[in-house]
Design a protein around this motif. Structure first.
Motif, PDB file in Angstrom:
ATOM      1  N   THR A   1     -18.234 107.169  47.549  1.00  0.00           N
ATOM      2  CA  THR A   1     -17.871 106.336  48.690  1.00  0.00           C
ATOM      3  C   THR A   1     -17.109 107.213  49.669  1.00  0.00           C
ATOM      4  OG1 THR A   1     -15.950 105.595  47.391  1.00  0.00           O
ATOM      5  CG2 THR A   1     -17.798 104.071  47.580  1.00  0.00           C
ATOM      6  N   VAL A   2     -17.548 107.228  50.922  1.00  0.00           N
ATOM      7  CA  VAL A   2     -16.909 108.024  51.970  1.00  0.00           C
ATOM      8  C   VAL A   2     -16.132 107.085  52.875  1.00  0.00           C
ATOM      9  CG1 VAL A   2     -17.280 109.605  53.887  1.00  0.00           C
ATOM     10  CG2 VAL A   2     -18.762 109.728  51.863  1.00  0.00           C
ATOM     11  N   VAL A   3     -14.830 107.345  53.014  1.00  0.00           N
ATOM     12  CA  VAL A   3     -13.938 106.475  53.779  1.00  0.00           C
ATOM     13  C   VAL A   3     -13.410 107.240  54.987  1.00  0.00           C
ATOM     14  CG1 VAL A   3     -11.874 105.031  53.701  1.00  0.00           C
ATOM     15  CG2 VAL A   3     -13.297 105.302  51.637  1.00  0.00           C
ATOM     16  N   GLY A   4     -13.556 106.625  56.178  1.00  0.00           N
ATOM     17  CA  GLY A   4     -13.149 107.267  57.417  1.00  0.00           C
ATOM     18  C   GLY A   4     -11.673 107.094  57.714  1.00  0.00           C
ATOM     19  N   PRO A   5     -11.201 107.653  58.840  1.00  0.00           N
ATOM     20  CA  PRO A   5      -9.776 107.595  59.177  1.00  0.00           C
ATOM     21  C   PRO A   5      -9.287 106.183  59.476  1.00  0.00           C
ATOM     22  CG  PRO A   5     -11.053 108.506  60.989  1.00  0.00           C
ATOM     23  CD  PRO A   5     -11.973 108.424  59.819  1.00  0.00           C
ATOM     24  N   ASP A   6     -10.208 105.296  59.818  1.00  0.00           N
ATOM     25  CA  ASP A   6      -9.844 103.893  60.078  1.00  0.00           C
ATOM     26  C   ASP A   6     -10.085 103.008  58.863  1.00  0.00           C
ATOM     27  OD1 ASP A   6     -12.565 104.078  60.060  1.00  0.00           O
ATOM     28  OD2 ASP A   6     -12.886 103.251  62.068  1.00  0.00           O
ATOM     29  N   ASP A   7     -10.279 103.618  57.697  1.00  0.00           N
ATOM     30  CA  ASP A   7     -10.481 102.931  56.423  1.00  0.00           C
ATOM     31  C   ASP A   7     -11.827 102.219  56.338  1.00  0.00           C
ATOM     32  OD1 ASP A   7      -9.501 102.572  53.845  1.00  0.00           O
ATOM     33  OD2 ASP A   7      -8.813 100.546  54.267  1.00  0.00           O
ATOM     34  N   ARG A   8     -12.743 102.519  57.245  1.00  0.00           N
ATOM     35  CA  ARG A   8     -14.090 101.967  57.119  1.00  0.00           C
ATOM     36  C   ARG A   8     -14.895 102.785  56.113  1.00  0.00           C
ATOM     37  NH1 ARG A   8     -17.150 101.461  62.534  1.00  0.00           N
ATOM     38  NH2 ARG A   8     -16.249 103.549  62.834  1.00  0.00           N
ATOM     39  N   LEU A   9     -15.896 102.131  55.527  1.00  0.00           N
ATOM     40  CA  LEU A   9     -16.731 102.736  54.491  1.00  0.00           C
ATOM     41  C   LEU A   9     -18.064 103.154  55.095  1.00  0.00           C
ATOM     42  CD1 LEU A   9     -17.187 103.286  51.399  1.00  0.00           C
ATOM     43  CD2 LEU A   9     -18.214 101.002  51.307  1.00  0.00           C
ATOM     44  N   LEU A  10     -18.507 104.356  54.735  1.00  0.00           N
ATOM     45  CA  LEU A  10     -19.797 104.855  55.195  1.00  0.00           C
ATOM     46  C   LEU A  10     -20.834 104.678  54.093  1.00  0.00           C
ATOM     47  CD1 LEU A  10     -21.511 106.352  57.310  1.00  0.00           C
ATOM     48  CD2 LEU A  10     -20.760 108.516  56.245  1.00  0.00           C
ATOM     49  N   LEU A  11     -21.877 103.910  54.394  1.00  0.00           N
ATOM     50  CA  LEU A  11     -22.995 103.728  53.473  1.00  0.00           C
ATOM     51  C   LEU A  11     -24.271 104.226  54.130  1.00  0.00           C
ATOM     52  CD1 LEU A  11     -22.271 100.119  52.115  1.00  0.00           C
ATOM     53  CD2 LEU A  11     -21.654 102.320  51.070  1.00  0.00           C
ATOM     54  N   GLY A  12     -25.229 104.597  53.310  1.00  0.00           N
ATOM     55  CA  GLY A  12     -26.480 105.115  53.842  1.00  0.00           C
ATOM     56  C   GLY A  12     -27.667 104.628  53.063  1.00  0.00           C
ATOM     57  N   GLY A  13     -28.842 104.944  53.583  1.00  0.00           N
ATOM     58  CA  GLY A  13     -30.072 104.560  52.913  1.00  0.00           C
ATOM     59  C   GLY A  13     -31.217 105.450  53.342  1.00  0.00           C
ATOM     60  N   GLY A  14     -32.269 105.463  52.543  1.00  0.00           N
ATOM     61  CA  GLY A  14     -33.455 106.243  52.862  1.00  0.00           C
ATOM     62  C   GLY A  14     -34.610 105.341  53.237  1.00  0.00           C
TER      63      GLY A  14
ATOM     64  N   ALA B   1     -21.577 109.630  61.977  1.00  0.00           N
ATOM     65  CA  ALA B   1     -22.451 110.132  60.921  1.00  0.00           C
ATOM     66  C   ALA B   1     -23.786 110.560  61.522  1.00  0.00           C
ATOM     67  CB  ALA B   1     -22.678 109.055  59.864  1.00  0.00           C
ATOM     68  N   ARG B   2     -24.332 111.631  60.977  1.00  0.00           N
ATOM     69  CA  ARG B   2     -25.609 112.152  61.458  1.00  0.00           C
ATOM     70  C   ARG B   2     -26.544 112.310  60.245  1.00  0.00           C
ATOM     71  NH1 ARG B   2     -21.642 115.163  63.400  1.00  0.00           N
ATOM     72  NH2 ARG B   2     -22.164 116.939  62.036  1.00  0.00           N
ATOM     73  N   PRO B   3     -27.339 111.279  59.947  1.00  0.00           N
ATOM     74  CA  PRO B   3     -28.253 111.346  58.800  1.00  0.00           C
ATOM     75  C   PRO B   3     -29.207 112.529  58.916  1.00  0.00           C
ATOM     76  CG  PRO B   3     -28.117 109.112  59.637  1.00  0.00           C
ATOM     77  CD  PRO B   3     -27.414 109.980  60.638  1.00  0.00           C
ATOM     78  N   ASP B   4     -29.530 113.121  57.769  1.00  0.00           N
ATOM     79  CA  ASP B   4     -30.403 114.289  57.790  1.00  0.00           C
ATOM     80  C   ASP B   4     -31.859 113.942  58.078  1.00  0.00           C
ATOM     81  OD1 ASP B   4     -31.309 113.173  55.410  1.00  0.00           O
ATOM     82  OD2 ASP B   4     -30.654 114.815  54.138  1.00  0.00           O
ATOM     83  N   GLY B   5     -32.204 112.649  58.009  1.00  0.00           N
ATOM     84  CA  GLY B   5     -33.558 112.227  58.312  1.00  0.00           C
ATOM     85  C   GLY B   5     -34.551 112.436  57.196  1.00  0.00           C
ATOM     86  N   VAL B   6     -34.084 112.999  56.090  1.00  0.00           N
ATOM     87  CA  VAL B   6     -34.958 113.249  54.946  1.00  0.00           C
ATOM     88  C   VAL B   6     -34.519 112.371  53.773  1.00  0.00           C
ATOM     89  CG1 VAL B   6     -35.845 114.984  53.351  1.00  0.00           C
ATOM     90  CG2 VAL B   6     -35.355 115.608  55.720  1.00  0.00           C
TER      91      VAL B   6
END
Length: 325
Positions: free
Chosen positions: A190-203, A270-275
């Motif tokens: 789980t990646v948490v930003g400076p404002d305590d928001r959570l970064l989630l991703g998907g393919g 966030a900058r998804p790798d696209g792969v």
């Protein structure tokens, strides 16, 4: 809030010393006291909410001279106190030949004691309804069966290897080398930003609704923390400044051990790798709960460590949409 995920107790004693005795497995099967789990491919016999555990001696006897003679026999261990089986119950695994498509009604013609409603099912299909002991057995059996299926020959000389030590070692008869089951470590974060928001991703497709934690395999020479930094940087382009280990989950499909972390980043873009990751999105706690309830997104099921990590950040249980299977 606890700083680590709860530790689940062991339910099966794998008998690492007992299984080293030559002939131990054959003696155990012939004793008539051992119970057997059966795997065909990645499927096990399941009836209702339980694994079907059969009389190991009866299977060994009645499958002789049939197309279903097991290609591998493995010692799984004995049930510990606190499990869903009687303490001391000895457990073995029969792996049926891969070239046959086994169906319950065909198998039942040779082995008694299979419930009428028994079906062959994969772990993902039934995990949500299995008790903890059956879950542990299915995971252990899948892990060792996958290893046997993919490590039939010696990596040094190419000769066929032979199972030993209750199925937990394969030995090459040509060069006498021993080969042991492998597990591939993977970090999940789980990646948490400076404002305590959570970064989630998907393919997959850009309009897909599934979002989860970020993950990747540990490379040779890396520490776990270095793998966290590298994978997060590669997949979503954010910097990790700190990480903390929280817990783990075996996921032997085919051979992963998921090592759960939470990480912090000073970045907000966030900058998804696209792969591997095609979509990435930040969520506050209220935004995440609202998106799940509305059906806007789908997050990992409660079977996975990913869900535990997300709820660790959330600080409680995230309510699923009522129609979520």
């Amino acid at each position: 809030m606890d700083t680590v995920l709860p530790v689940l107790p062991a339910l099966i004693d794998r008998g690492s010393a007992a299984r080293m005795k030559p002939g131990m497995l054959g003696e155990l099967v012939r004793s008539g006291t051992a119970r057997a789990m059966v795997l065909s491919g990645r499927q096990a016999l399941v009836s209702g909410n339980s694994l079907v555990l059969l009389d190991a001696a009866e299977i060994a006897e009645h499958l002789q001279d049939t197309p279903y003679v097991p290609q591998d026999l493995i010692y799984l261990g004995s049930a510990l106190a606190g499990s869903d089986l009687d303490a001391g119950t000895e457990l073995v695994l029969f792996i049926l030949p891969q070239q046959f498509e086994i169906r319950a009604e065909e198998f039942e013609a040779h082995v008694a004691g299979i419930p009428d409603a028994a079906q062959w099912a994969g772990f993902r299909e039934v995990a949500a309804r299995l008790n903890p002991t059956d879950t542990a057995l299915f995971i252990e059996a899948s892990a060792i069966a996958n290893w046997h299926a993919t490590h039939t020959h010696c990596p040094r000389c190419g000769n066929p290897t032979q199972p030993e030590a209750g199925g937990w070692v394969r030995r090459c008869p040509a060069d006498n080398s021993e080969h042991y089951p492998r597990t591939d470590p993977a970090i999940i974060v789980t990646v948490v930003g400076p404002d305590d928001r959570l970064l989630l991703g998907g393919g997959g497709p850009l309009d897909a609704r599934n979002y989860s934690t970020l993950a990747g395999f540990v490379e040779p020479g890396e520490s776990l923390e270095q793998a966290v930094q590298r994978e997060i940087g590669e997949e979503v382009g954010v910097r990790v400044t700190a990480s903390q280990y929280l817990g783990s989950q075996s996921w032997p499909f085919p051979a992963s051990l998921m090592l759960g972390f939470t990480a912090t980043t000073p970045d907000t873009e966030a900058r998804p790798d696209g792969v591997e990751v095609t979509r990435a999105r930040w969520f506050s706690r209220s935004e995440l709960q609202e998106a799940v309830l509305s059906g806007e997104i789908i997050i990992s099921t409660r079977l996975s460590i990913a869900r535990s990590l997300i709820e660790h950040w959330y600080g409680g249980v995230i309510q699923d949409r009522p129609d979520t299977p």
